[in-house]
Motif scaffolding. Structure first.
Motif, mmCIF file in Angstrom:
data_model
loop_
_atom_site.group_PDB
_atom_site.id
_atom_site.type_symbol
_atom_site.label_atom_id
_atom_site.label_comp_id
_atom_site.label_asym_id
_atom_site.label_seq_id
_atom_site.Cartn_x
_atom_site.Cartn_y
_atom_site.Cartn_z
ATOM 1 N N ALA A 89 6.169 7.395 -3.735
ATOM 2 C CA ALA A 89 6.336 6.906 -2.362
ATOM 3 C C ALA A 89 7.658 6.170 -2.222
ATOM 4 O O ALA A 89 8.372 6.329 -1.215
ATOM 5 N N PHE A 90 7.996 5.357 -3.217
ATOM 6 C CA PHE A 90 9.283 4.658 -3.154
ATOM 7 C C PHE A 90 10.456 5.648 -3.168
ATOM 8 O O PHE A 90 11.450 5.471 -2.458
ATOM 9 N N CYS A 91 10.348 6.680 -3.990
ATOM 10 C CA CYS A 91 11.424 7.688 -4.026
ATOM 11 C C CYS A 91 11.584 8.365 -2.672
ATOM 12 O O CYS A 91 12.699 8.570 -2.186
ATOM 13 N N LEU B 124 10.745 15.178 -9.787
ATOM 14 C CA LEU B 124 11.300 15.896 -8.643
ATOM 15 C C LEU B 124 11.539 14.948 -7.467
ATOM 16 O O LEU B 124 12.533 15.089 -6.736
ATOM 17 N N ALA B 125 10.635 13.986 -7.274
ATOM 18 C CA ALA B 125 10.838 13.004 -6.196
ATOM 19 C C ALA B 125 12.098 12.188 -6.447
ATOM 20 O O ALA B 125 12.878 11.893 -5.519
ATOM 21 N N VAL B 126 12.315 11.799 -7.701
ATOM 22 C CA VAL B 126 13.534 11.061 -8.060
ATOM 23 C C VAL B 126 14.768 11.905 -7.773
ATOM 24 O O VAL B 126 15.763 11.442 -7.190
ATOM 25 N N VAL B 127 14.705 13.173 -8.194
ATOM 26 C CA VAL B 127 15.856 14.061 -7.990
ATOM 27 C C VAL B 127 16.170 14.195 -6.509
ATOM 28 O O VAL B 127 17.332 14.142 -6.085
ATOM 29 N N GLU B 128 15.121 14.386 -5.689
ATOM 30 C CA GLU B 128 15.349 14.542 -4.248
ATOM 31 C C GLU B 128 15.973 13.286 -3.656
ATOM 32 O O GLU B 128 16.757 13.367 -2.700
ATOM 33 N N HIS C 185 0.857 -1.205 0.000
ATOM 34 C CA HIS C 185 0.000 0.000 0.000
ATOM 35 C C HIS C 185 0.887 1.247 0.000
ATOM 36 O O HIS C 185 1.984 1.262 0.563
ATOM 37 N N HIS C 186 0.405 2.292 -0.651
ATOM 38 C CA HIS C 186 1.182 3.540 -0.743
ATOM 39 C C HIS C 186 1.631 4.026 0.633
ATOM 40 O O HIS C 186 2.798 4.393 0.834
ATOM 41 N N PHE C 187 0.704 4.025 1.629
ATOM 42 C CA PHE C 187 1.037 4.594 2.929
ATOM 43 C C PHE C 187 1.857 3.644 3.792
ATOM 44 O O PHE C 187 2.412 4.071 4.806
ATOM 45 N N VAL C 188 1.938 2.347 3.403
ATOM 46 C CA VAL C 188 2.884 1.454 4.087
ATOM 47 C C VAL C 188 4.301 1.923 3.803
ATOM 48 O O VAL C 188 5.151 2.027 4.703
ATOM 49 N N VAL C 189 4.551 2.209 2.539
ATOM 50 C CA VAL C 189 5.882 2.697 2.164
ATOM 51 C C VAL C 189 6.168 4.036 2.838
ATOM 52 O O VAL C 189 7.257 4.273 3.365
#
Length: 1640
Positions: free
Chosen positions: A184-186, A241-245, A140-144
């Motif tokens: 979420a993974f990023c 942007l998430a990847v970059v961060e 689930h998204h919020f598990v990550v």
């Protein structure tokens, strides 16, 4: 509280979460959190159970409950056991993953609960999370996200799990397709990397020190590969942007060889994102982290990528920074951080890239480059140190840029350079000069570009930054001392640095003081052949000159003087002590003033005195000559600042005056004459002042030099003759002449008086004349240049004044006097007669003023011509419009004053009646002028001359004042002039003439005649009088003249007045008539024989003309007729049609001439007004509810006639004789005509006259009665009563049904205050109205008598007993209004006769208690009046009398506490306070019960919506305090409940309940039950206050008393309140439920 009640409490609050009002929801959550503070485990269980039982509860409400759980867990995670934590974890996990779709608020709240629990129970949380994080299945998204947040909140607990998490996560990455999941993974990878780096950084404190960076390298690289090569290519900007961060912190965990391998692709990839994203701060931050990681491993790839990196980063830094965009500012910081890394790695290549960019002309490129240069100078100082010469040399072009943004950036770079030693290198001086140049920018001249991006606040301007930078560098950077000193001195004198003088001086003062501290007695300036440093003379001249305008340039005067003080030994060795004393005094003078209040003349004089003292102390001719040379040299520098140049001229004159070398003086004066800019007026003035000051010490040399110049070829107009002014036009030559003439004037003023007289004719006046007029072919030609004329007039004035001030001036024979006076007259005649634009007239008249006082005296014709010319030159000038504040132009006022001085000076030479007559004859045509402004001026001049003549009158023998009658006849009719100023001046003239007559009769000068002194009061009243007052004043003036006029002057006065009858001003003509008649009456009793005796002729005369004499005759005739037949005259006049016309009104007023007759007339009118019925009732419509009241005519006519008679001033004695009867009758007439209408025929006439504008007074019955009453009061001497009623609005109230009673009350109050002695007879007249058949008359008389009792005058006149008896007899009146007013009157004794209350206490209390029980109406106004009255009386009655009724009153008023009507609540509560106040210290138990019973209502009604009720509660509680025998409560009530003080109700109630429960625990049950009763109050504010009271009582109850609280009832009531329609009530109910935590 049992466990069941705790559960119920939680259940009630959890059910209330679904309230629709956000504030209620917030309060409910707060209450849950408060309960959770004391019962955290129960709170978590209740929330868990509620969510489990209400599966269909909407997500927003589930979110609120989860947030409560997060709050409880965060505060009490250390108190939770494993089971509770496990249950919370399972619930939160279930809530978070209940639906697959994203419901962010709900799922985030659940995630936050897990993170909060994970701070202690990380293993349990991880067990649950890992169960939902299985290999091969996308979580689930919020598990990550929860795992990511856990890694940040519990670094040491999470990092050991990261290896397994990463092992599971990395294979999932390729399967993650939704962008939200990838994001979420990023985020998780970013947080994992950051926590890992933090763990490794604090490895010595970590629980597992064996963790190594290598353990994460493989997984991180695998994740990096997916993120960079696949996800970074996504079209979704947020994902990129998430990847970059994530890549930034991940780069630090990559193996060094992998990082080196990836950099050639990674860096270009990141740089490419700059073009795809507007918000680039994340890219820049990540890039900085990657560069740091690469630099830490010594990467060689950076060299290959450096050019592209520099280009991309430079483009980012050149983006304009918006102050309102924090993201752009943050991006700039991150980009500069990248430049720091590159500067440390490759300084040479960085500068090779940057420095050429400074040569571009693009603003953004140059500003951005300068920012980077400044940053690397500061952040990479060690690497940049060897590059200083290159950086300095690259600044040449930016220094020439005029753009303000570039300038700001350059200044900031120079500031950084100063701190790092750059300015000590060759080329540093150019940087310092640049800073000074920017300091010299005028604020308004700074270049500005249009557009929002160029707008900058004033504090950020180039000049402001430069000033700040210069001072900071001078004061805080020690190494800059030797660089700046003495180099900054070079900028003092050049004109282009004038704007920088203040900061320059401040910096130089600081630097000099530091050097003085280092070497105490050494000279500060060591020239050593340095020719660029300014000399002591140059610095002295410059700093002194600019100090003359001390507030310009941010206060450069004080700064310059302080610098002079510091440099005093360098200026001259002997000046140390003198300047150390003198300069602080100058600075102190400046501190005492502002730019608006400082007198420039006084300040310049102080500076010149300082200069003279300096020259005297130095006393070195060589030094003084050098200083004068430098001053002359600097003169051209001030062409743009005329005031400072003018002052410098004065300094030159002062310096030359102190020089002993005549050759130097002559030389400098010659140079000044040759080089002056004569076109500038200020320069002409300055040059003249210079010559004048110089002449003080060198008169002969100054005159000689001027004469040489006058004789030079400047005045030769032949074209072939060479002269130094050959290129100048004729106009310029005129300016030269003006200057030379002005020089002679100033020389005359300044010259020593003992030398002046010998040279004034031959050297000064002669050369003035020669300069003014030029001969062409032997013919004298005079100029038309107004400036030249003005200069000659000024100079003649100055020279004449100087002669007069000489000790031998009075005997000096000025042979050129006739010529000079004639010249001045020509100037005056040449001016336009109707306008005043130049001061030539003023100066010419001033010159004549001084000239006429010199010998020889002017001939008679010459004097007459002079007076005539001056009067024509001033009197005919058209008046200028007055200014905003009503003041006239100063030039006009000064010119008139000059004329007065001249005429006074002429009169002084012939102080005789004949001399005065001559002056007045000159003014006579202007006194009679048809133009008002000319008359005003003429009368003003006449008054001035007469006052002067009177003041300087010396009589050696008794002689007649033979022309008194002529003069009085001229001035006295002007007392009625149309213009107020003319009238007042005319009275002043009469006043002076009468005192002149007394003087000629032999009275001393200080004698004061009572009759004549009355003129002063009359004059003051003529400012803006009514026409009637105006002619009455003329009559008074005539009476005074008649008393003091000698008999032999009467004929001449009358003849003159008869001539005045034809005056074009009708007012003055009428005034002449008044004065003639008055004089005839006073001196010859012939007027009565000419009065007509027949009424018909009288009326015809009145209709034919309105002449004053006809009017007087008519009034007198009526008086004669009425004296013989008053009854018939009154009857016939009453028969006149209503409304009375003006003729009839005039005849009525004539009946008041003689007091006896007026008394008879008033008696008849009283009888006719009171005998008939005041109105008749009739129905306008058959179905109308109430009949209309229509006035009857005879009383109405009598009322109007009475008004006219009483309006006549002469009716005073008659009115006084009948005053009580008139007052009582008119008061009753007013009361019975309120709301009464006019008959229909009169209504039509009233409307017709109103529409035509002819009606002077309303015929409406009540208004006419009020007018008559006012007239009686005024004529009876009670003006103050009328004025007081007018101010209070009482007359208007009397006319209305609603306000009549209040109007009568205000009238009674005014009569008691201002007409006390008349009350006994008036009361007697009003007592008789007790049996009136008209209810309104009984009400009015009762209201009047009741109000009298509030005045002490009743007691003083011994009327109290009779008044009391009369009012008590009216207690049983059938009218409730009468009974109410009786009670008010009885209560008024407390105000008027408080000392009599005890004697009549039983009677008063009985009456009041009877009033409380009046009628069955619960809202009886009689009862309300009784409560108000009792409150006023209680403090004054005997304690024994009060004790008998105390309990009865308290019980009787208690129901009114909650009355629907505000007045009843307020009165009853305030009376309750007075009951408490009356028995303080002696309170019986029975009454104490009433006090205790009233506490809760009083506390709650503090929140009453009506402010008067709340104020009454404040008072009552303050009074209850002492009876409760609790000092703490009494102190609280006194402190918090003072009138006018703000009350924080919650805080006050909390403190009160605390003490109640501490001192009176037994009251808990009663207070709670009363409070619960108010839960159902109709007022929202009180319903909200009731649960507050309940909550605070429960909060502070002692443990042993808690069983007294019926929790079942309380919870039920609060639960019901949670459903109240008012959100504020529900909020307080929820708040109270939270306070029940005390029972938990």
């Amino acid at each position: 509280m049992s466990e069941a009640y705790v559960k119920r409490l939680f259940a009630i609050l959890l059910d209330a979460v679904t309230d629709k009002d956000p504030q209620v929801q917030e309060q409910v959550c707060g209450a849950l959190c408060a309960l959770g503070e004391s019962q955290p485990v129960e709170a978590l269980r209740a929330c868990e159970e509620h969510l489990r039982l209400h599966e269909k509860l909407a997500p927003p409400y589930r979110t609120m409950i989860l947030r409560v759980m997060e709050t409880v867990v965060s505060s009490h995670v250390g108190e939770l056991d494993e089971d509770v934590a496990r249950a919370s974890i399972l619930l939160a996990s279930s809530e978070m993953t209940r639906v697959k779709e994203l419901v962010c608020d709900w799922q985030q709240a659940a995630s936050n609960v897990l993170v909060a629990v994970g701070k202690r129970f990380i293993s349990s949380v991880m067990e649950e999370m890992l169960s939902k994080f299985q290999p091969g299945v996308l979580p689930h998204h919020f598990v990550v996200q929860t795992l990511a947040n856990l890694s940040v909140s519990n670094v040491f607990g999470m990092v050991p799990f990261l290896t397994s998490i990463l092992n599971t996560m990395v294979p999932m990455l390729s399967a993650a397709k939704p962008d939200s999941m990838r994001g979420a993974f990023c985020c998780a990878l970013q947080r994992f990397s950051e926590s890992t780096l933090e763990y490794l950084a604090d490895l010595d404190q970590a629980p597992d020190p064996t963790v190594r960076k290598d353990a994460f390298a493989t997984d991180i690289f695998s994740a990096y590969d997916i993120l960079f090569h696949h996800w970074l290519q996504s079209r979704e900007a947020k994902l990129r942007l998430a990847v970059v961060e994530a890549l930034g912190p991940m780069s630090h965990l990559l193996p060094s060889e992998k990082l080196e391998e990836q950099l050639p692709k990674l860096l270009p990839g990141l740089l490419g994102l700059y073009k795809k994203h507007a918000e680039t701060v994340h890219v820049s931050k990540s890039l900085g982290q990657i560069l740091e990681a690469a630099a830490s491993v010594g990467s060689r790839t950076l060299d290959v990528q450096l050019d592209s990196l520099l280009a991309a980063l430079h483009a980012q830094v050149c983006v304009p920074v918006e102050s309102s965009s924090p993201l752009v500012v943050s991006n700039q910081k991150e980009v500069l951080r990248c430049f720091t890394v590159l500067a440390c790695c490759s300084p040479d290549r960085l500068l090779a890239f940057l420095l050429p960019k400074l040569d571009t002309s693009n603003e953004r490129t140059r500003v951005g480059t300068l920012q980077v240069v400044r940053h690397v100078i500061n952040s990479a100082a060690a690497q940049m140190e060897v590059k200083q010469p290159f950086i300095l040399s690259s600044m040449k072009l930016p220094l020439l840029d005029t753009n303000s943004k570039v300038k700001r950036a350059v200044v900031q770079v120079i500031s950084a350079m100063a701190h790092h030693g750059y300015l000590e290198q060759p080329g540093g001086e150019a940087m310092i000069e640049y800073i000074v140049q920017q300091c010299a920018l005028p604020p308004e001249a700074e270049p500005q570009k249009l557009g929002a991006d160029s707008e900058a606040p004033a504090a950020d301007s180039v000049r402001a930054i430069s000033v700040s930078t210069l001072y900071l560098v001078s004061t805080t950077v020690d190494r800059m001392g030797d660089v700046l000193w003495p180099y900054l001195l070079e900028f003092l004198v050049p004109v282009r640095f004038t704007g920088a003088l203040t900061p320059l001086c401040r910096s130089l003062v600081h630097l000099a003081q530091k050097r003085q501290e280092a070497g105490a007695h050494a000279l500060l300036i060591q020239y050593n052949g340095n020719a660029t440093l300014p000399s002591p003379y140059a610095m002295t001249t410059r700093l002194l000159a600019v100090s003359s305008s001390p507030y310009l340039g941010d206060g450069r005067g004080a700064a310059s003087l302080r610098l002079l003080s510091v440099l005093r030994r360098d200026i001259h060795p002997v000046l140390g002590q003198r300047w150390a004393t003198a300069i602080p005094l100058l600075l102190e003078h400046l501190d005492g003033y502002t730019e608006e209040t400082l007198s420039r003349k006084e300040w310049e004089e102080k500076l010149l005195t300082f200069l003279r003292d300096t020259l005297a102390v130095v006393s070195d001719n060589t030094w003084i000559c050098q200083l004068s040379l430098e001053m002359c040299k600097q003169l051209p520098n001030y062409n743009g600042t005329p005031l400072e140049k003018n002052f410098l001229y004065k300094c030159i004159g002062t310096t030359l005056g102190a020089a002993s070398s005549k050759e130097v003086v002559r030389k400098h004066l010659q140079e000044l004459l040759e080089t002056a800019r004569y076109q500038e007026e200020s320069e002409r003035e300055g040059l003249a002042c210079c010559f004048g000051i110089c002449a003080t010490s060198h008169l002969d040399d100054t005159l000689a030099q001027l004469e040489d110049f006058v004789k030079s070829d400047v005045f030769r107009k032949s074209a072939g003759i060479f002269n130094i002014f050959k290129d100048r036009s004729e106009n310029e030559v005129e300016k030269v002449k003006s200057t030379l003439i002005l020089c002679y004037g100033h020389v005359a003023v300044r010259a020593p008086r003992e030398l002046l007289l010998a040279r004034v004719e031959s050297d000064i006046f002669r050369n003035m004349s020669q300069c003014f007029s030029t001969k062409v072919l032997g013919i004298k030609v005079e100029t038309k240049d107004p400036a030249l004329r003005l200069c000659l007039a000024r100079s003649v004035c100055m020279a004449s004044q100087a002669i007069c001030s000489s000790s031998r001036g009075s005997s000096f024979q000025l042979l050129r006097k006739p010529e000079l006076v004639a010249q001045m007259m020509e100037f005056i005649k040449a001016e336009p007669p109707d306008s005043l634009r130049t001061p030539i007239r003023k100066k010419a008249m001033l010159a004549c003023t001084y000239l006429v006082s010199l010998e020889p005296a002017l001939e008679g014709q010459a004097q007459a011509d002079l007076i005539h010319s001056c009067l024509h030159g001033v009197m005919a000038v058209l008046p200028e419009p007055e200014g905003v504040d009503g003041h006239q132009e100063p030039l006009y006022l000064d010119t008139v004053q000059a004329l007065k001085d001249l005429l006074t000076s002429l009169l002084q030479r012939n102080m005789t009646p004949q001399g005065l007559q001559v002056m007045v004859e000159h003014l006579s045509p202007w006194i009679k002028s048809p133009r008002g402004h000319e008359r005003v001026r003429a009368l003003g001049l006449s008054a001035c001359l007469l006052q002067y003549f009177l003041k300087h009158l010396h009589i050696s023998a008794l002689v007649p004042f033979h022309n008194l009658g002529l003069l009085l006849g001229l001035f006295s009719p002007r007392c009625a002039d149309l213009r107020p100023a003319t009238r007042q001046e005319a009275v002043s003239c009469v006043y002076s003439l009468l005192y002149l007559q007394l003087g000629y009769e032999g009275f001393s000068r200080d004698y004061r005649d009572d009759a004549v002194e009355q003129l002063l009061a009359l004059r003051d009243g003529l400012g803006h009088p009514e026409p009637s007052i105006l002619f009455h004043t003329c009559h008074s003036v005539a009476q005074i003249i008649g008393k003091r006029l000698p008999p032999d002057q009467l004929i001449s006065l009358l003849l003159t007045l008869f001539e005045g009858l034809g005056d074009p001003d009708k007012n003055c003509s009428r005034a002449a008539t008044v004065i003639i008649n008055c004089l005839l009456k006073e001196r010859a009793n012939v007027l009565l024989e000419k009065v007509p005796e027949i009424v018909s002729v009288l009326r015809s005369k009145l209709q034919e003309t309105r002449g004053e004499h006809v009017l007087q005759a008519a009034q007198h005739s009526v008086y004669v007729l009425a004296a013989r037949h008053h009854a018939s005259v009154v009857s016939s006049l009453l028969g006149s049609p209503l409304p009375f016309d003006s003729h009839t009104c005039t005849l009525w007023r004539a009946l008041a001439v003689e007091p006896g007759l007026a008394t008879q007339v008033l008696g008849l009118l009283l009888e006719k007004m009171s005998r008939d019925v005041p109105f008749k009732e009739s129905r306008a419509f058959l179905l109308s509810s109430a009949p209309d009241r229509v006035a009857t005519l005879p009383p109405l006519a009598a009322t109007c006639a009475l008004y006219e008679v009483a309006s006549a001033p002469s009716s005073g004695p008659a009115v006084l004789e009948l005053y009580p009867q008139l007052f009582a009758a008119l008061l009753l007439r007013v009361s019975c005509t309120v709301g009464v209408q006019l008959p229909r025929n009169l209504q039509a006439k009233e409307r017709k006259s109103a529409s035509s504008g002819l009606a002077s007074r309303s015929l409406e019955p009540c208004s006419s009665a009020v007018d008559a009453l006012q007239a009686v009061l005024l004529r009876g001497g009670n003006d103050d009563v009328v004025q007081h009623m007018e101010l209070e609005g009482g007359w208007q109230l009397l006319r209305t049904l609603a306000g009549h009673e209040e109007g009568v009350t205000r009238l009674a109050s005014a009569m008691a205050k201002f007409a006390g002695p008349r009350l006994p007879l008036m009361m007697k007249a009003l007592f008789a109205t007790q049996s009136s058949v008209y209810e309104i008359q009984r009400v009015s008389s009762t209201a009047f008598l009741a109000e009298l009792l509030s005045s002490n005058m009743v007691n003083d006149l011994m009327l109290l007993e009779s008044l009391l008896d009369n009012l008590l007899a009216r207690q049983k009146d059938t009218c409730a209004r009468v009974r109410r007013l009786v009670l008010r009157g009885l209560a008024n004794i407390a105000s008027g006769s408080p000392d009599k209350v005890r004697a009549h206490g039983p009677q008063l209390l009985t009456a009041m208690i009877g009033g409380l029980d009046d009628g069955d109406d619960p809202h009886s106004l009689v009862a309300l009046e009784a409560m108000v009255g009792l409150a006023r009386l209680l403090d004054l009655v005997e304690a024994w009398d009060l004790r008998a009724v105390l309990l009865h009153v308290a019980i009787r008023i208690r129901p009114f506490f909650d009355s629907e009507k505000m007045e009843f609540r307020s009165a009853s509560i305030r009376l309750f306070g007075h009951l408490n106040k009356a028995c303080q210290g002696d309170c019986e138990d029975v009454f104490l019960e009433q006090v205790v019973g009233g506490l809760a209502p009083l506390l709650l009604h503090l929140q009453d919506p009506q402010p008067p009720v709340a104020a009454a509660c404040r008072f009552a509680l303050r009074m209850c305090g002492p009876n409760l025998e609790c000092e703490e409560l009494a102190a609280i009530f006194q402190k918090h409940l003072q009138e006018g003080r703000g009350l924080h109700f919650g805080e006050f109630l909390n403190t009160t309940c605390k003490h109640l429960m501490h001192h009176f625990p037994d009251l808990l049950g009663r207070l709670l039950s009363t409070s619960l009763f108010y839960f159902k109050s109709s007022w929202e504010d009180i319903r909200a206050a009731a649960p507050m009271l309940t909550g605070f009582l429960v909060l502070h109850v002692e443990a042993e008393r808690r069983p007294q609280v019926d929790l079942e009832q309380l919870l039920a009531a609060l639960q019901l309140l949670l459903k109240d329609p008012a959100p504020a009530v529900r909020v307080k109910a929820a708040e109270t439920l939270g306070r029940l935590v005390k029972f938990a």
